[in-house]
Design an enzyme around this catalytic site. Structure first.
Site, mmCIF file in Angstrom:
data_model
loop_
_atom_site.group_PDB
_atom_site.id
_atom_site.type_symbol
_atom_site.label_atom_id
_atom_site.label_comp_id
_atom_site.label_asym_id
_atom_site.label_seq_id
_atom_site.Cartn_x
_atom_site.Cartn_y
_atom_site.Cartn_z
ATOM 1 N N ALA A 1 0.674 -1.172 -0.146
ATOM 2 C CA ALA A 1 0.006 -0.149 -0.092
ATOM 3 C C ALA A 1 0.861 1.186 -0.134
ATOM 4 O O ALA A 1 2.274 1.198 0.333
ATOM 5 C CB ALA A 1 -0.958 0.059 1.068
ATOM 6 N N GLY B 1 0.430 -5.030 0.621
ATOM 7 C CA GLY B 1 -0.560 -4.910 -0.228
ATOM 8 C C GLY B 1 -0.260 -5.559 -1.715
ATOM 9 O O GLY B 1 -1.236 -6.018 -2.378
ATOM 10 N N GLU C 1 -0.663 -9.188 -1.655
ATOM 11 C CA GLU C 1 -2.123 -9.445 -1.235
ATOM 12 C C GLU C 1 -2.944 -9.375 -2.483
ATOM 13 O O GLU C 1 -3.943 -10.024 -2.873
ATOM 14 C CB GLU C 1 -2.842 -8.507 -0.284
ATOM 15 C CG GLU C 1 -2.170 -8.726 1.199
ATOM 16 C CD GLU C 1 -2.703 -7.848 2.188
ATOM 17 O OE1 GLU C 1 -2.036 -6.676 2.290
ATOM 18 O OE2 GLU C 1 -3.471 -7.958 3.050
ATOM 19 N N GLU D 1 3.986 -5.893 7.019
ATOM 20 C CA GLU D 1 3.150 -4.846 7.841
ATOM 21 C C GLU D 1 3.331 -4.834 9.217
ATOM 22 O O GLU D 1 3.280 -3.864 9.942
ATOM 23 C CB GLU D 1 1.789 -5.366 7.305
ATOM 24 C CG GLU D 1 1.290 -4.895 6.125
ATOM 25 C CD GLU D 1 0.995 -6.031 5.266
ATOM 26 O OE1 GLU D 1 2.161 -6.851 5.475
ATOM 27 O OE2 GLU D 1 0.364 -5.798 4.029
#
Ligand code: 3HC
Ligand code: NAI
Length: 705
Positions: A65, A104, A107, A127
């Site tokens: 992210a 992310g 993911e 994370e």
């Protein structure tokens, strides 16, 4: 080729659609990347593409992210929507991975039906290092592919795994060996071709559109196995003390094992929200950017030419020299290490070998690495061997005369453009540089003990160090895996100078009635791995102490004079069990302290834990502000980088400057004034900068010179 957004393109190869992401530097999932992915998927389906490949340009697949978007107003489509569109696409979706697929990014890849990756690619859900958990389904999907034990290990450590390991644990489907494809678009070209071929094969053979969320086979083994989770929690308890995120990651994986996918996602959402809005993650995200900011030196242009460092010389194979040599050998840089005599050299090389053997026996390096790395380290007793070294780091005794003699010699031996560094922990780098004919090539590189383990490097800029010298030292630090901060010359530089303040006040509190155990407990509970007295015992109470000059003027001197040396002889501020090394408070020490205080006319009283904390930490904050005012550190955040990476300041509290801002500078200024009035002493003299920032509502962690 069609641009979907500023960072995403749509391309085709035959009937296969390619969504190409190009969002430098690391292809983070900024809002326009998410938007581009959403448009690209919709367009591929509308156009009747036979399959979709998601691939990135530049140095890496999506690295996560966009951390800089956290805390701001949401913009563009949410990640979950895009992931659902990928998983539910009517045609095969293939993620083509190079560089690092992190957070992310991984993911997103977990929502493709298949994953193909270059052999050089790496994967991770880091994370936890930002005080978070994977919040886009990673906690539920990763264990479904890799099994629970692997997911627990990866997510609580944040460790990156390579493609071979990823293939073995089921995370990816195909490893692409790019071979010598240099003429045909390099590795990325090979990946693109392999992904398109995979897509065409998936279509031709009618491979199933596997959704990771539907798989349960790999998590079944852990279902209802409370013991597995209890054992895992116990195994990480010491390392993760005080941090919320590791435990929350474990809870999510527990949910993945025990609950249906959608219920597991609910747990993930709830816990992610708590973490991302909480103070720990805010501090850890701040620390991430602080570390990177520390690499930027405002008055040194980014394109400053760097020296090419291919060989390294180290003088002194003692505690520090040996560890520093290991850092270079670990990244493949040949080292020449010089000692004053053969016996000292043999001893030093023996310690290095033993360290490597211990790492190999623990499994932290492969067995064959011991000989490979030792082969990179050449011992010598002749400084003349430094003539071919690109950088020489001096790590002999802490003695100005000795260091100056040595720098005169290095000046006559080393190549004209070699970088000359000293590992002094407190001496004046300018005075060392001044004895050479090239002070512009001299710099301090202050490593921390054990130098092969500790991440921090204070790069000490002399008044004549050239831009190239500074920039090269910073680049070398990065190359050997250190976190560097640039500091100026002063007694103790940044870290130790602040530590002295804490030490002085901690000792003073002993006289007033606090015990070593109380002070240590308060700092341990704050999050430090140990308090100042346990640390002194570990380092050796007699470091820097001389019997001939000792005058019983401090508690430490009194203890040394009575034969207490710390852990090494089982007696220091504490008494140590010879077997377990467990520390016990010693009534004898407490008696000596009371006697000493009485002799000084200091009355003993009860000191509260709150007072202990304030008196240990506020003088550090005050000194940090003085350091900034003097320009010894460039930014408040650099001071935080130093304390987190070199002194065990708890990462989830950001660092002393960040923490001070969270307490409130006005409150700290008031306390410093009040302690100053009752206690006196230089370290309670209020920093004018601190006072000014408190008055203006400014922040130390954002201060920049
Ligand atoms: N968001 C925003 N910026 C990022 C970023 C991210 N995720 N990752 C890196 N950057 C920026 C850095 O700040 C730096 O900017 P600068 O040049 O202006 O200082 C630049 O990218 C390059 O970064 P590095 O200097 O770290 O480059 P390296 O090549 O040494 O390392 C890397 C590359 C391994 C990708 C490293 O940057 C890294 O570990 N990044 C963080 C990865 C991460 O933690 N991802 C998870 C994010 S949280 C998440 O995904 C939540 C999700 O679960 C919902
Ligand atoms: P040490 O005593 O363990 O090692 C010094 C080594 O230098 C010895 O092996 C000695 O034989 C060698 N030496 C001395 N004179 C020499 C000469 N003329 N030629 C070649 N070799 C010579 O000391 P340590 O702890 O490694 O410290 C070295 C330097 O690093 C000092 O300046 C110290 O202040 C600094 N430092 C020490 C830290 C620590 O925690 N020990 C931390 C950071 C810096």
């Amino acid at each position: 080729m069609v641009s979907l957004t500023e960072s995403v393109r749509f391309e085709t190869e035959g009937a296969v659609a390619l969504i190409v992401i190009d969002n430098p530097p690391v292809n983070a999932l900024s809002w326009h990347v998410r938007q581009g992915l959403a448009h690209g998927l919709a367009r591929a389906v509308a156009d009747g593409a036979s399959a979709v490949v998601v691939i990135c340009d530049g140095r890496t697949f999506i690295a996560g992210a966009d951390i800089s978007e956290f805390g701001g107003a949401p913009q563009g489509p949410g990640l979950h929507e895009i992931q659902a569109a990928m998983e539910n696409a009517p045609v095969p979706v293939i993620a083509a991975i190079h560089g690092t697929a992190l957070g992310g990014g991984l993911e997103v890849a977990l929502c493709a039906h298949y994953r193909v990756a270059l052999a050089s690619a790496r994967f991770g859900l880091p994370e936890v290092n930002l005080g978070l958990l994977p919040g886009a389904g990673g906690t539920q999907r990763l264990p479904r592919l890799t099994g629970v034990p692997k997911a627990l290990e990866m997510m609580t450590s944040g460790r990156h795994i390579d493609a071979a390991e990823a293939a073995e644990c089921g995370l990816i489907d195909t490893v692409v060996d790019a071979g010598d494809d240099g003429d045909h678009g390099g590795e990325l070209g090979a990946l693109r071709r392999a992904a398109v071929e995979f897509a065409e094969r998936a279509v031709a053979e009618g491979l199933p559109l596997t959704r990771v969320r539907d798989r349960d086979d790999k998590v079944l083994e852990a279902r209802g196995d409370e013991q597995l989770f209890a054992d895992f929690r116990a195994s990480i308890a010491r390392k993760t003390r005080g941090f919320l995120a590791p435990e929350y990651n474990v809870r999510c994986i527990e949910a993945a094992a025990n609950l249906p996918f959608d219920e597991g996602m609910e747990v993930e959402r709830e816990l992610f929200t708590e973490l991302v809005t909480g103070p720990q993650s805010a501090a850890q995200r701040y620390a991430f950017f602080a570390e990177r900011a520390a690499n930027k030196i405002p008055d040194i242009p980014r394109d400053t030419p760097l020296l090419d460092i291919a060989t390294c010389g180290i003088l002194g194979a003692g505690t520090m020299g040996g560890g520093i040599a290991m850092n270079f050998a670990n990244v493949g840089i040949p080292v020449t290490i010089v000692e004053r005599d053969q016996a000292s050299l043999d001893r030093g090389l023996g310690v290095i070998r033993k360290n490597y053997e211990r790492s190999a026996s623990r499994g932290s390096i492969p067995a064959e690495a011991v000989e490979q790395r030792m082969a990179l380290i050449t011992g010598s007793t002749d400084k003349g061997d430094f003539a071919t070294c690109d950088i020489v780091i001096e790590a002999v005794f802490e003695d100005m005369e000795l260091k100056q003699t040595i720098f005169r010699e290095l000046d006559s031996i080393c190549a004209a453009d070699a970088l000359l560094a000293t590992n002094t922990s407190a001496l004046d780098v300018n005075a060392i540089a001044a004895v050479t004919s090239r002070p512009e090539s001299v710099i301090g590189m202050h490593f921390f003990s054990p130098a092969n383990v500790m991440k921090l490097l204070e790069v000490v800029r002399g008044e004549k160090s050239s831009d190239t010298t500074v920039a090269t030292a910073m680049a070398v630090a990065k190359r050997i895996g250190k976190v560097a901060a640039l500091v100026g010359v002063c007694n103790g530089f940044v870290g130790n100078r602040m530590l002295f303040m804490r030490g002085a006040e901690a000792e003073r509190m002993l006289l007033e009635g606090a015990t070593p155990a109380q002070v240590d407990r308060v700092l341990f509970d704050f999050g430090f791995p140990m308090g100042p007295f346990a640390m002194s015992d570990l380092a050796g109470l007699d470091v820097g102490w001389k019997e001939s000059t000792s005058s019983g003027s401090t508690v430490r001197e009194v203890l040394c004079e009575s034969g207490r040396r710390g852990q090494k002889n089982g007696r220091g501020y504490y008494t140590y069990d010879p077997e377990t090394r467990a520390a016990t408070p010693d009534p004898e020490v407490e008696r000596m302290i009371v006697e000493f205080a009485t002799g000084k006319g200091v009355e003993q009283r009860e000191v509260s834990d709150q007072e202990v904390l304030e008196r240990c930490l506020y003088p550090m904050v005050n000194e940090g502000a003085k350091i900034l005012d003097e320009g010894i550190a460039i930014r408040g955040s650099d001071i935080d980088v130093i304390w987190v990476n070199g002194y065990g300041w708890p990462l989830y509290r950001g660092g002393p400057m960040y923490w001070a801002d969270s307490v409130g500078l006005a409150e700290i200024v008031a306390a410093i004034r009040s302690y100053g009035e009752s206690l006196g002493g230089r370290h309670w003299e209020l920093s004018p900068l601190l006072e000014r920032l408190a008055d203006d509502g400014g922040h130390l962690h954002q201060f920049s010179n």
